[in-house]
Design an enzyme around this catalytic site. Structure first.
Site, PDB file in Angstrom:
ATOM      1  N   GLU A 163       0.831  -1.210   0.000  1.00 18.13           N
ATOM      2  CA  GLU A 163       0.000   0.000   0.000  1.00 18.13           C
ATOM      3  C   GLU A 163       0.871   1.267   0.000  1.00 18.13           C
ATOM      4  OE1 GLU A 163      -3.097   0.810  -0.412  1.00 18.13           O
ATOM      5  OE2 GLU A 163      -4.094  -1.125  -0.347  1.00 18.13           O
ATOM      6  N   GLU A 166       2.310   1.605  -3.471  1.00 22.78           N
ATOM      7  CA  GLU A 166       1.302   2.003  -4.455  1.00 22.78           C
ATOM      8  C   GLU A 166       0.926   3.473  -4.318  1.00 22.78           C
ATOM      9  OE1 GLU A 166      -1.122  -2.227  -4.992  1.00 22.78           O
ATOM     10  OE2 GLU A 166      -2.177  -0.485  -4.213  1.00 22.78           O
ATOM     11  N   GLU A 167       0.717   3.910  -3.083  1.00 22.77           N
ATOM     12  CA  GLU A 167       0.207   5.271  -2.887  1.00 22.77           C
ATOM     13  C   GLU A 167       1.294   6.335  -3.035  1.00 22.77           C
ATOM     14  OE1 GLU A 167      -2.130   5.706   0.670  1.00 22.77           O
ATOM     15  OE2 GLU A 167      -3.663   4.291  -0.031  1.00 22.77           O
TER      16      GLU A 167
END
Lengths: 279, 279
Positions: A163, A166-167
Site C-alpha cells: 500500500e 502504491e500510494e
C-alpha cells in the site's frame, strides 16, 4: 426404465439414467461442484436431484456448488432444492447443502475485512502522510497515514509494504504491528480489523498514485500530531502516543515470525512480542 | 404515453408510468433496495430499469440490492441488468451496481474469518483443555485450548469469554491478546486470523457442551506442553513459550482499551501494549 423428473426417492436404475453433476471430494467428507458450462434450469434440477441421491448413498455430508455469475439462472433452481448461500464474490456465488440428519458443521463465512495503516518515519522524525482524493476525507485537508485493505490470501506485512509503495512509491521494510482496532458494521453487518503497522523507509522520493491520492509528503511528526482531527479522536491520539513511544525505544509491538502450521503445509506468519520472549 | 418494456433510455413520462423500487439513501451517495415482497421477474426487471434511470437522473452512484433467499428468482434478472455479487449470508444475497462512468469505489467484501484460542490457567498452573468430538482433531486424543469463531459484530474479547463458557461452563475474565496468526485458504480463498488470548478463570467447575466437546479438564501445563502434537508444530510451541513467559511476568501482549472512533459514534476496542505505553 426411462428417466423421470419427479422428486420421489430414486432407485439404482433411475440414478444411472441421469447424467450426474461433476464433483470433486473435499477433505471433510463432502463434495464440491463447479458449474462451468451453461445448463438449462430444468435439466440442472434433474441432475442435481440424481447427484444428491448418489452422494447420499455414498455417505457424503456437505455439498458445495460454485456458480459463476454467468450461470445465475441456476441460483433459483438450487435454492428450490434446499441449498442456501455460503458466500459470494463479484464473479461467483457459493451455495451449500447438508445431506446428513442434524445440524451442519460447514465453516462460517468470512466476517471481517482487514485493513492496515502504515506509520513510516524517517531519521529526521518526519512521517509519510497522504491526502486522499476520494472517500470520506476527500477535501478535508487531513494528512493521514497511508491505509488500505488487505486482500484475501495476502499477508498483513506484505499488504502494508504494498500500500505504501502504491500510494507514494516509497519502498519500505515491515517492522511490526503496533496495535490493532476491531470495529463493527464497517459495511452492512460486517466487521473490520485495522492493524497499525510500523515500517522503515528504504527510499525517500515520493510519487503519488493519482487515482487515489491527492497529495503526499514527509511531514514533521509534531505537525501531523497537532492536526485538530487527530487530537479529537482517541484512536488517532493513542496511535500518536504509541508511535512516539516506539520511536523512543519504549514500546514493543508484535513482529511477524514465519511458522509452520499444524493445519496445512503452508508457512504463515505468527505475530507476537518477540522482544519480551527473547529478553 | 403508456408504459413500455423496451430498454431504450426512458423519458420523464415513461419513468412516471413505472412503479419504482423502494430505496433508501446511503451515506456515500448511493441507494439500498431491500426486496421484501415476492415479485414476478419480468415486473422486477421493468421496475429495476425505471429505478436505475431515476437514480441516474438524481446523480446516485452505487446501488445495492439485498435479496432474501426466498426471492432467489430475482437474482438472474438483476445480473442480466448488469448487477454483480457483493457478498452473501445464508439467508440473503447482496448485489451491487455502479451508475457513474469509471471504476467503482464500493467497499471490498469481507476476506477473513476471525478465530480465538483461550489460554486459561489457574493458580495451580493447570490449564483448561478440551477434546473435540468433531472436526479434524476428533479421536486424536489431543488436548487443546478452547477455540472458536468470532461472530460478525462481536468483539474478540467477548468471543473468547463466550467460547470458554459455552464449551466448559467456566467463567473467565479477558486479560489480553498474546499473539495472533494469519493463515490463508482457510476455506476456499478466504483467510483466517487466529488470536491467542489470555483469560483469568473466575470459576473452576467444568460442565461440557456435549454437541461439540468430548471431554474437558484442568491439566498441568507441563503435561499439555509435552504432547507430541504440540511439540511438533511451531505455532503451538511458540504459544507454549509465550504462555509460560506471560505467567512468569516476562511477556506483554495487547490489552483491549475502549476508544471512540473517528469513523462512527460507536465505541470500539483498540488492542495495544498498555504496559509499555504506561511504563
Amino acid at each position: 426404465m426411462s428417466a423421470s423428473t419427479n422428486s420421489t426417492p430414486m432407485n439404482e436404475q433411475v440414478l444411472q439414467d441421469y447424467k450426474l453433476l461433476d464433483a470433486i471430494n473435499d477433505r471433510y467428507g463432502g463434495v464440491v461442484v463447479e458449474v462451468t458450462e451453461p445448463l438449462e434450469s430444468t435439466l440442472f434440477t434433474s441432475m442435481l436431484r440424481a447427484s444428491i441421491a448418489r452422494w447420499r448413498q455414498q455417505g457424503k455430508k456437505g455439498v458445495w456448488i460454485k456458480l459463476p455469475i454467468q450461470h445465475a439462472n441456476l441460483v433459483d433452481p438450487a435454492v428450490k432444492e434446499g441449498f442456501w448461500y455460503h458466500h459470494a464474490e463479484p464473479n461467483y456465488l457459493m451455495l451449500c447443502y447438508w445431506i446428513p440428519e442434524g445440524t451442519h458443521t460447514l465453516p462460517a463465512n468470512a466476517s471481517h475485512r482487514v485493513c492496515i495503516g502504515a506509520f513510516v518515519m524517517n531519521e529526521k522524525r518526519e512521517v509519510l502522510v497522504v491526502q486522499e482524493n476520494r472517500g470520506r476525507f476527500r477535501g478535508t485537508g487531513l494528512w493521514k497515514f497511508p491505509t488500505g485493505v488487505v486482500d484475501e490470501g495476502e499477508d498483513i506485512c506484505t499488504a502494508a509494504v504494498r500500500e505504501v509503495k502504491e500510494e507514494t512509491a516509497v519502498d519500505t521494510k515491515f517492522i511490526e504491528v503496533l496495535a490493532f482496532r476491531q470495529s463493527h458494521k464497517a459495511f452492512f453487518d460486517k466487521s473490520d480489523i485495522f492493524f497499525l503497522c510500523l515500517l522503515e523507509p528504504l527510499s525517500s522520493e515520493i510519487q503519488i498514485q493519482e487515482t487515489e491520492i491527492e497529495a503526499a509528503k514527509w511531514m514533521p511528526f509534531k505537525e501531523y500530531a497537532s492536526q485538530p482531527f487527530v487530537q479529537k479522536h482517541e484512536l488517532l491520539k493513542y496511535s500518536v502516543d504509541i508511535c512516539l513511544a516506539k520511536k523512543d525505544g519504549k514500546y514493543s509491538g508484535f513482529s511477524p515470525v514465519p511458522t509452520s502450521s499444524a493445519f496445512s503445509d503452508e508457512n504463515n506468519y505468527m505475530y507476537f512480542n518477540t522482544r519480551d520472549l527473547e529478553g
